[in-house]
Design an enzyme around this catalytic site. Structure first.
Site, PDB file in Angstrom:
ATOM      1  N   ASN A 132      16.334 -17.583  16.893  1.00 44.18           N
ATOM      2  CA  ASN A 132      16.841 -16.963  18.122  1.00 44.18           C
ATOM      3  C   ASN A 132      15.755 -16.850  19.202  1.00 44.18           C
ATOM      4  O   ASN A 132      15.956 -16.178  20.206  1.00 44.18           O
ATOM      5  CB  ASN A 132      17.408 -15.571  17.807  1.00 44.18           C
ATOM      6  CG  ASN A 132      16.332 -14.605  17.318  1.00 44.18           C
ATOM      7  OD1 ASN A 132      15.174 -14.988  17.145  1.00 44.18           O
ATOM      8  ND2 ASN A 132      16.713 -13.353  17.106  1.00 44.18           N
ATOM      9  N   GLU A 139      12.531  -9.273  19.429  1.00 50.53           N
ATOM     10  CA  GLU A 139      13.840  -9.932  19.449  1.00 50.53           C
ATOM     11  C   GLU A 139      14.361 -10.040  20.889  1.00 50.53           C
ATOM     12  O   GLU A 139      13.954  -9.263  21.758  1.00 50.53           O
ATOM     13  CB  GLU A 139      14.838  -9.111  18.609  1.00 50.53           C
ATOM     14  CG  GLU A 139      14.430  -8.898  17.158  1.00 50.53           C
ATOM     15  CD  GLU A 139      14.679 -10.129  16.267  1.00 50.53           C
ATOM     16  OE1 GLU A 139      14.734 -11.259  16.786  1.00 50.53           O
ATOM     17  OE2 GLU A 139      14.806  -9.931  15.046  1.00 50.53           O
TER      18      GLU A 139
END
Ligand code: F6R
Length: 234
Positions: A132, A139
């Site tokens: 990702n 993140e």
């Protein structure tokens, strides 16, 4: 950003080991930031075979699952000791890894961050990249953290990392991880990328934009990044 495309994992690992070995030989008291995960394993194996002198090296790992005991087979403490630190002559006192079994994770992260700042950042920071686009456990999000902190893992990351655990439910939901400052304060970042699953993240890394939704894309703003990637990532 310097980009090197290799034919396969072995070639990527050999080139990465050469970059790390050059750092160690040219500055024997280097401060090196280490990553875990499957990508750097081959490079660490080669480094061990090179029989280098780690006696004056200081290490700072990117991250550790939280909570997780040190002797859990999936802890990054165990990973580093099994793949590198236990196989070279780095003194225990020179090794820094966030403590996944600490009682006060916030204090642990503040302390880690202070140590990183005090030492003046790393000479070389090894990084992998998440499917990702994450780096360390930073993140995708609207706002990204500067300091070392307790971060929640994305569902994507939990799914990707469940391959190391017996079942997905065993993957810790949080990690203690360097923030962007710890990574960007490195004088040279070495990003290793292997495998088709990284193709989307690589697109965002190589295009002409930066986005906090693709944290690795911010590396385009760092003055010295070497990317060593296998050709199947493109
Ligand atoms: C590991 C880390 C992570 C990994 C990334 C890629 O210390 O910080 O960002 O680098 O998740 O993991 P692998 O190499 O297993 O694909």
């Amino acid at each position: 950003m310097k980009k090197i495309v290799c034919k396969d994992y072995e070639e990527m690992s050999a080139m990465a080991a050469d970059v790390i070995a050059f750092q160690i030989k040219s500055k024997p008291d280097s401060v090196i930031g280490f990553a875990t995960g499957s990508t750097p394993v081959g490079a660490y194996k080669r480094l061990v075979e090179m029989d280098l002198d780690f006696s004056r090296i200081t290490s700072f790992n990117l991250d550790e699952y939280y909570p997780l005991e040190r002797d859990n087979p999936q802890s990054y403490y165990r990973f580093m000791h099994d793949n590198l630190f236990g196989l070279v002559n780095i003194p225990d006192g020179n090794i820094n890894i966030p403590d996944g079994e600490c009682e006060n994770p916030i204090a642990e992260c503040e302390d880690y961050d202070k140590k990183l700042i005090k030492i003046g950042g790393t000479d070389l920071q090894i990084l992998g990249i998440g499917n990702n686009g994450h780096i360390a456990f930073i993140e995708p999000n609207d706002d990204l953290p500067l300091a070392t902190g307790v971060f929640e893992l994305d569902d994507d990351t939990i799914a990707a990392n469940s391959r190391f655990f017996e079942n997905a439910g065993d993957v810790p939901k949080k990690a203690l991880s360097m923030g962007l400052r710890g990574i960007f304060n490195s004088r040279h970042i070495l990003l290793l990328i292997s495998g088709k699953a990284k193709a989307n993240a690589v697109k965002r890394l190589l295009d002409e934009t930066v986005s906090t939704q693709a944290p690795a894309s911010l590396l385009k703003l760092h003055p010295k990044v070497t990317v060593i990637m296998t050709e199947d990532t493109q």
